[in-house]
Design an enzyme around this catalytic site. Structure first.
Site, PDB file in Angstrom:
ATOM      1  N   LYS A 105       0.849  -1.204   0.000  1.00  0.00           N
ATOM      2  CA  LYS A 105       0.000   0.000   0.000  1.00  0.00           C
ATOM      3  C   LYS A 105       0.882   1.250   0.000  1.00  0.00           C
ATOM      4  O   LYS A 105       0.645   2.201  -0.754  1.00  0.00           O
ATOM      5  CB  LYS A 105      -0.897  -0.004   1.233  1.00  0.00           C
ATOM      6  CG  LYS A 105      -1.632   1.314   1.479  1.00  0.00           C
ATOM      7  CD  LYS A 105      -2.321   1.333   2.814  1.00  0.00           C
ATOM      8  CE  LYS A 105      -1.410   1.627   3.974  1.00  0.00           C
ATOM      9  NZ  LYS A 105      -0.998   3.056   4.064  1.00  0.00           N
ATOM     10  N   ASN A 106       1.892   1.249   0.865  1.00  0.00           N
ATOM     11  CA  ASN A 106       2.745   2.433   0.978  1.00  0.00           C
ATOM     12  C   ASN A 106       3.585   2.649  -0.276  1.00  0.00           C
ATOM     13  O   ASN A 106       3.887   3.788  -0.635  1.00  0.00           O
ATOM     14  CB  ASN A 106       3.658   2.298   2.199  1.00  0.00           C
ATOM     15  CG  ASN A 106       2.885   2.338   3.506  1.00  0.00           C
ATOM     16  OD1 ASN A 106       1.806   2.906   3.571  1.00  0.00           O
ATOM     17  ND2 ASN A 106       3.437   1.740   4.543  1.00  0.00           N
ATOM     18  N   ARG A 161      -2.216  10.146   3.527  1.00  0.00           N
ATOM     19  CA  ARG A 161      -1.048  11.038   3.599  1.00  0.00           C
ATOM     20  C   ARG A 161      -0.556  11.509   2.234  1.00  0.00           C
ATOM     21  O   ARG A 161       0.413  12.242   2.143  1.00  0.00           O
ATOM     22  CB  ARG A 161       0.104  10.300   4.292  1.00  0.00           C
ATOM     23  CG  ARG A 161      -0.131   9.980   5.733  1.00  0.00           C
ATOM     24  CD  ARG A 161       0.932   9.019   6.247  1.00  0.00           C
ATOM     25  NE  ARG A 161       0.582   7.638   5.996  1.00  0.00           N
ATOM     26  CZ  ARG A 161       1.430   6.623   6.095  1.00  0.00           C
ATOM     27  NH1 ARG A 161       2.679   6.838   6.407  1.00  0.00           N
ATOM     28  NH2 ARG A 161       1.039   5.393   5.859  1.00  0.00           N
ATOM     29  N   ASP A 191      -3.965   6.757   9.258  1.00  0.00           N
ATOM     30  CA  ASP A 191      -4.366   6.142  10.519  1.00  0.00           C
ATOM     31  C   ASP A 191      -4.040   7.052  11.695  1.00  0.00           C
ATOM     32  O   ASP A 191      -3.037   7.771  11.670  1.00  0.00           O
ATOM     33  CB  ASP A 191      -3.636   4.805  10.695  1.00  0.00           C
ATOM     34  CG  ASP A 191      -4.051   3.803   9.642  1.00  0.00           C
ATOM     35  OD1 ASP A 191      -5.178   3.925   9.146  1.00  0.00           O
ATOM     36  OD2 ASP A 191      -3.254   2.910   9.325  1.00  0.00           O
ATOM     37  N   ASP A 244       5.151  -0.964  11.704  1.00  0.00           N
ATOM     38  CA  ASP A 244       3.917  -1.617  11.248  1.00  0.00           C
ATOM     39  C   ASP A 244       3.891  -3.109  11.562  1.00  0.00           C
ATOM     40  O   ASP A 244       2.839  -3.741  11.459  1.00  0.00           O
ATOM     41  CB  ASP A 244       3.729  -1.404   9.741  1.00  0.00           C
ATOM     42  CG  ASP A 244       3.345   0.027   9.411  1.00  0.00           C
ATOM     43  OD1 ASP A 244       2.232   0.431   9.775  1.00  0.00           O
ATOM     44  OD2 ASP A 244       4.160   0.734   8.809  1.00  0.00           O
TER      45      ASP A 244
END
Length: 438
Positions: free
Chosen positions: A24-25, A94, A118, A306
């Site tokens: 995802k990042n 973000r 988040d 994470d």
């Protein structure tokens, strides 16, 4: 009003194979970088996560063409660029702050709404803003967002007071088309950052990764479209390894190279897990049970922040007292009450435990936890505050006695590739239902 919930019924050890796609990042940052190329860029091995759709909608609102298929994303500059990210995207993730530099290159000005993501702690935009100002941009920060303008950014010498991933990515995407050379000290060197730098290099950027967290970027006149294959998500890979261990089973994770999991693998081995590592997969089992450990999160190559949410659930199934010290985000332990409701014996503290004093040692931030194992977990009705907490609640539910009802499951689907289907394939009894909102 009703909402979709997941019902989890423990069904014994989770076993099987999981293939992880790009992170995802990583995928969202590549999508932003692709704005800078003349011609099409294609990102392969993209995950099907909510983050991709949110970022695609932002890009389309700016006049960027985006096409999404089951495994690839194609991006190209449109005929006209709108340099203002709509306020409707305020707080969703973000990504907007990372669009400042690219929009300055494409349009000479930019407005982005406030960052979101988040609720794990402050995500200050100071590093981003100060870097852009040092590169010659005029930047104004208001209650609604950030406005910037610049005829052309100029290379400069920069040093980050903390190796922020987001700020490093902003500087990379701002410096590649700036006039002259940019030297960045104190850069983040996470695999996702290096992967972004390699993608920019394919687009024609001149980037040198030097020792001691130093990156040198020589600005070029133009970038072209490029194609890349994303490496597997290391957060997802560790999470599924933990899923097998927590339930007394074994999950084989495909698609994530071993070098992205070095610290995580060693941590699991210290806890008594048996690892099987090949070029094709990594698997973990614990036929003799797990033992307690003390772990401190840190920037890469340390133990990833994470990873600590699934690790916390794993601690509850390890014999003895484990300690977790979070040093990256001051509010990362926001998910603990949900796990406590499910029987996890966890106590949080505002002091540094399990490692040397960190930057939160003189604050009120609850950033350390002591976990007693083996905890007897029980099913509960819980609301998930964020992506990683959501996944961990699934893990706790899989090891609990009785049915668990998980609310806010959209958080999990924002960050993990088809998690419902993946868990079902591992043997978890999981179902979707509509329930009245609480």
């Amino acid at each position: 009003m009703s909402e979709e919930v997941w019902l989890i019924e423990p069904s014994g050890p989770l076993r099987g194979d999981v293939e992880v796609r790009g992170s995802k990042n990583g995928v969202s940052k590549h999508m932003v970088a692709a704005m800078l190329g003349i011609g099409e860029s294609t990102i392969h091995n993209a995950p099907e996560v909510g983050e991709v759709e949110i970022t695609a909608r932002m890009l389309r609102a700016l006049g960027i063409d985006v096409e999404i298929t089951s495994r690839a994303i194609t991006i190209a500059q449109g005929e006209q660029i709108n340099p203002h990210v709509p306020a409707a995207f305020t707080g969703l993730n973000r990504i907007p702050i990372l669009m400042l530099g690219p929009l300055l290159h494409l349009a000479g000005e930019a407005f982005v709404p406030l960052v979101g993501g988040d609720p794990i702690g402050r995500r200050p935009v100071d590093y981003h803003v100060e870097a852009l100002r040092a590169m010659g941009a005029e930047v104004e920060v208001s209650d609604t967002g950030v406005y910037a303008k610049a005829k052309r950014l100029r290379g400069t010498r920069l040093e980050l007071p903390y190796p922020s991933v987001g700020a490093t990515e902003t500087i990379l995407m701002s410096a590649v088309l700036a006039e002259g050379k940019t030297v960045l000290k104190g850069a983040a060197m996470e695999p996702e950052v290096v992967e972004l730098a390699l993608f920019l290099q394919r687009m024609g950027a001149r980037i040198e990764l030097s020792p001691d967290r130093r990156i040198v970027i020589e600005g070029v006149e133009r970038l072209r479209g490029a194609s890349t294959w994303l490496n597997g998500d290391r957060i997802e890979a560790f999470s599924y390894l933990a899923a097998g261990l927590i339930t007394g089973g074994e999950v084989r994770v495909h698609g994530c190279p071993q070098d992205r999991l070095v610290t995580a693998i060693t941590t699991l081995a210290r806890m008594g897990a048996e690892l099987d590592i090949t070029d094709d997969y990594v698997s973990a089992s614990a036929p003799d049970g797990l033992r307690a450990a003390a772990v401190q999160t840190d920037t890469h190559p340390g133990f990833m922040t994470d990873w600590q949410t699934p690790l916390m659930v794993l601690f509850t199934q390890a014999q003895g007292m484990s300690v977790l010290h979070e040093t990256v985000f001051e509010n990362r332990l926001v998910y603990v009450p949900a796990l406590q409701k499910m029987g996890c014996e966890i106590e949080v503290f505002d002091v540094c435990l399990g490692g040397p004093a960190c930057r939160y040692h003189d604050t009120n931030a609850k950033h350390s936890a002591v976990v007693r194992g083996v905890s007897k977990l029980r099913g509960a009705d819980v609301t998930l505050p964020d992506i990683r907490a959501g996944f961990s609640a699934v893990l706790a539910g899989a090891a609990a006695e009785g049915t668990s009802t998980l609310r806010g499951v959209h958080h999990i689907e924002r960050g993990y590739h088809r998690p419902f289907e993946q868990f079902a394939s591992l043997g978890l009894k999981i179902s979707r239902e509509n329930a009245p909102e609480r």
